[in-house]
Design a protein around this motif. Structure first.
Motif: not given
Length: 163
Positions: A1-25
């Motif tokens: 799962x790839x998400x983008x947010x208002x703080x400029x972070x793009x996060x890559x998730x495994x949907x079965x995990x709570x924490x992001x695998x990677x975070x990009x700015x």
């Protein structure tokens, strides 16, 4: 799962995990206006995705090349209002094309380099290593190499239409 947010972070998730695998700015000239307006996976390359900044800027990432920095920035020009990108979509049939829609309804199509359009031999192994491949809900399947999770298939990209 790839998400983008208002703080400029793009996060890559495994949907079965709570924490992001990677975070990009993605790079931003205006830190106070660096919201992400769109993020989309390539339909041809499992390690490639595009990110659009709300106030301008489209960045292409290739996880085989870098886990932090974009490998390419698309030039959108300086036309008034045309840099406020609202949507991105990779063409599933012509792999090297990326459509970029903006707030005025204008859609521009960019041809990406061959290296960002053709799947590399090591991509599947890279994705498996990234998620730990321990029976997680993150896998790659199908003729278009779309991301799937156990019992949950990634929705298709959004359709852009002029206003």
């Amino acid at each position: 799962l790839l998400t983008g947010s208002v703080d400029g972070a793009v996060k890559l998730y495994d949907v079965l995990q709570q924490r992001a695998l990677l975070t990009f700015f993605p790079p931003s000239k205006h830190l106070s206006t660096c919201a992400i307006s769109a993020a989309v996976w390539s339909s041809a390359r499992p390690c490639v995705f595009a990110v659009a900044m709300e106030m301008g800027g489209v960045y292409i990432y290739d996880l085989l090349e870098s886990k932090q920095e974009p490998v390419m920035q698309l030039s959108l020009g300086a036309a008034s209002g045309s840099q406020q990108v609202t949507s991105l979509v990779f063409n599933p049939k012509q792999r090297g094309l990326l459509a970029v829609g903006d707030v005025t309804g204008r859609v521009r199509v960019f041809r990406l380099p061959f290296t960002l359009s053709e799947q590399q031999k090591s991509e599947m192994a890279e994705i498996s290593a990234l998620v730990g491949d321990k029976g997680s809900g993150f896998s790659l399947a199908g003729p278009n190499r779309n991301f799937n999770t156990k019992g949950f298939e990634r929705l298709g990209t959004e359709v852009m239409s002029p206003r």
